[in-house]
Design a protein around this motif. Sequence first.
Motif, short mmCIF file in Angstrom:
data_model
loop_
_atom_site.label_atom_id
_atom_site.label_comp_id
_atom_site.label_asym_id
_atom_site.label_seq_id
_atom_site.Cartn_x
_atom_site.Cartn_y
_atom_site.Cartn_z
N GLY A 292 -2.90 -12.83 8.43
CA GLY A 292 -1.81 -12.56 9.44
C GLY A 292 -2.23 -12.07 10.80
O GLY A 292 -2.19 -12.48 11.68
N LYS B 120 0.87 -1.23 0.06
CA LYS B 120 -0.17 -0.04 0.01
C LYS B 120 0.81 1.26 0.07
O LYS B 120 0.77 2.17 -0.66
N VAL C 190 -2.06 0.43 14.52
CA VAL C 190 -1.04 -0.27 15.44
C VAL C 190 0.26 0.48 15.55
O VAL C 190 0.81 1.19 14.74
N SER D 79 -11.89 -18.30 3.57
CA SER D 79 -12.63 -18.93 2.47
C SER D 79 -12.38 -20.65 2.92
O SER D 79 -11.73 -20.68 4.07
N TYR E 239 -16.97 -16.56 3.92
CA TYR E 239 -17.48 -15.15 3.56
C TYR E 239 -18.12 -14.99 2.40
O TYR E 239 -18.66 -13.98 2.20
N LYS F 77 -9.40 -22.59 3.78
CA LYS F 77 -8.73 -22.05 4.76
C LYS F 77 -9.20 -22.62 6.28
O LYS F 77 -8.76 -22.45 7.43
N SER G 165 -8.16 -15.92 8.65
CA SER G 165 -7.06 -16.76 7.94
C SER G 165 -5.77 -15.44 7.88
O SER G 165 -4.73 -16.35 7.54
N VAL H 8 -8.37 1.15 14.78
CA VAL H 8 -7.00 0.93 15.43
C VAL H 8 -6.12 1.22 14.42
O VAL H 8 -6.03 0.53 13.25
N1 LIG Z 1 -4.77 -0.34 10.88
C1 LIG Z 1 -3.65 -1.17 11.24
O1 LIG Z 1 -2.88 -0.80 12.30
C2 LIG Z 1 -3.47 -2.23 10.56
C3 LIG Z 1 -2.68 -3.51 10.97
C4 LIG Z 1 -2.62 -4.64 10.24
C5 LIG Z 1 -3.20 -4.75 8.97
N2 LIG Z 1 -3.88 -3.82 8.79
C6 LIG Z 1 -4.84 -4.04 7.35
O2 LIG Z 1 -5.46 -5.09 7.87
C7 LIG Z 1 -5.84 -6.17 6.48
C8 LIG Z 1 -5.45 -7.48 7.14
O3 LIG Z 1 -4.16 -7.51 7.26
P1 LIG Z 1 -3.45 -8.83 7.31
O4 LIG Z 1 -2.11 -8.55 7.52
O5 LIG Z 1 -4.28 -9.84 8.27
O6 LIG Z 1 -3.67 -9.41 5.71
P2 LIG Z 1 -3.51 -10.94 4.97
O7 LIG Z 1 -2.49 -11.60 5.83
O8 LIG Z 1 -3.05 -10.40 3.73
O9 LIG Z 1 -4.71 -11.50 5.27
C9 LIG Z 1 -5.89 -11.14 4.44
C10 LIG Z 1 -6.74 -12.36 4.59
O10 LIG Z 1 -8.41 -11.83 4.25
C11 LIG Z 1 -9.06 -12.92 3.71
N3 LIG Z 1 -10.13 -12.37 3.06
C12 LIG Z 1 -10.10 -11.63 1.95
N4 LIG Z 1 -11.38 -11.00 1.82
C13 LIG Z 1 -11.95 -11.43 2.76
C14 LIG Z 1 -13.56 -11.57 3.31
N5 LIG Z 1 -14.24 -10.76 2.48
N6 LIG Z 1 -13.90 -11.84 4.52
C15 LIG Z 1 -13.06 -12.51 5.39
N7 LIG Z 1 -11.65 -12.88 5.03
C16 LIG Z 1 -11.37 -12.54 3.58
C17 LIG Z 1 -7.77 -13.91 3.06
O11 LIG Z 1 -8.23 -15.05 3.08
P3 LIG Z 1 -8.90 -15.94 2.17
O12 LIG Z 1 -7.93 -16.68 1.04
O13 LIG Z 1 -9.75 -16.68 3.11
O14 LIG Z 1 -9.82 -15.02 1.02
C18 LIG Z 1 -6.62 -13.43 3.72
O15 LIG Z 1 -6.18 -14.74 4.34
C19 LIG Z 1 -4.82 -5.59 5.37
O16 LIG Z 1 -5.87 -4.62 4.69
C20 LIG Z 1 -3.92 -4.65 6.29
O17 LIG Z 1 -3.32 -3.54 5.63
C21 LIG Z 1 -4.07 -2.66 9.22
#
Ligand SMILES: NC(=O)c1ccc[n+]([C@@H]2O[C@H](COP(=O)([O-])OP(=O)(O)OC[C@H]3O[C@@H](n4cnc5c(N)ncnc54)[C@H](OP(=O)(O)O)[C@@H]3O)[C@@H](O)[C@H]2O)c1
Length: 310
Positions: free
Chosen positions: A158, A45, A257, A179, A197, A182, A156, A255
């Motif tokens: 991080g 991003k 982080v 999905s 979902y 997973k 699923s 939030v």
């Molecule tokens: N504000 C903050 O401080 C902060 C901190 C960390 C992360 N973030 C943001 O939070 C988001 C998640 O981060 P992450 O590190 O966990 O990302 P990630 O590891 O890329 O995981 C995203 C997961 O979402 C699942 N997914 C996609 N569409 C979905 C839906 N409609 N419903 C449920 N699950 C779905 C995907 O799995 P499937 O294969 O099952 O689709 C994937 O495992 C990112 O956009 C990141 O930029 C924000």
Amino acid sequence: MKAMVLEKFGGIEYLHMTEMATPALAEGEVLIRIAYAGVNPVDWKIREGYLKDMIPHDFPIILGWDVAGTVMKVGKNVENLRIGDEVFSYIRKPIVKWGAYAEFVAFTAADVVRKPKNLTLAQAGALPLVSLTAWQALFDFAHVKRGETVLIQGGSGGVGSMAIQFAKWAGAKVIATASTKKHDYIKSLGADVAIDYHEDFESRIEKVDLVFDCVGGEAFTKSLPCLKRGGRIVSILEQMDPAQAKRLGIEASYVFVRPNGAQLATIADLIEKGHVKPPHIEEMRLDEAGKAQEKLKAGNVLGKIVLKVS
Ligand SMILES: NC(=O)c1ccc[n+]([C@@H]2O[C@H](COP(=O)([O-])OP(=O)(O)OC[C@H]3O[C@@H](n4cnc5c(N)ncnc54)[C@H](OP(=O)(O)O)[C@@H]3O)[C@@H](O)[C@H]2O)c1
């Protein structure tokens, strides 16, 4: 030092390996030789310029906010760490410039913690950002309690994979979305109920006390009818209008982080005691950082990617 740098915002063609000066060490900091850098969605991003008005930056940028490695130098007035300690840290600084996709980083010692003894450096490099995000969302903002039911959207990913485990450790019942392929993974992390979902599940699951939204957009909106009256939603993507939250009779928080050494030490302790395990990891090389970001963006990762640096 060798580093993967970003010359300007755009595609992965603007990422390349080069030589940069090793960062200078300030009072209260340690210099870490990075063994592994974690890859997070925020990395692509930033690269694509989505956050350029929100996050101060200075080109060339070394991306990456997650590290595991070895302390090489200790600055003045550092008491918690010694040369040779194997550590991990969420190394976000006020200005995006000196990140994790490099051989060395200097960072505030108070936010650098010895890695859990039972984890490899590769596993530790995947953890700081996602585990602190889940911790701060569930405990600092949502105050999850024993006996509550929590819906984790994006279980699923991080962040979600750590949130499932923290919520279970706190004594909550966990419903998590992912999905179908997973579902075994999120159940292995402790999810009591796994939901695909892609289905309309909002009307058929029990009402929950708390939603942790790790997806945003439609997933955030669809989470609202799942809440009990008086329930809480905490999101890492969406900021809800307080007037709307009041109308719906819920509490909503967003939030972003922050580094926190004390919380990371608590998380390390939970891992050493076996209450929490690291996410599944996939290793790639530092010079594959662009490929790793593309893979993460396409949603083709189970757990986390870490880049082997040295
Ligand atoms: N504000 C903050 O401080 C902060 C901190 C960390 C992360 N973030 C943001 O939070 C988001 C998640 O981060 P992450 O590190 O966990 O990302 P990630 O590891 O890329 O995981 C995203 C997961 O979402 C699942 N997914 C996609 N569409 C979905 C839906 N409609 N419903 C449920 N699950 C779905 C995907 O799995 P499937 O294969 O099952 O689709 C994937 O495992 C990112 O956009 C990141 O930029 C924000």
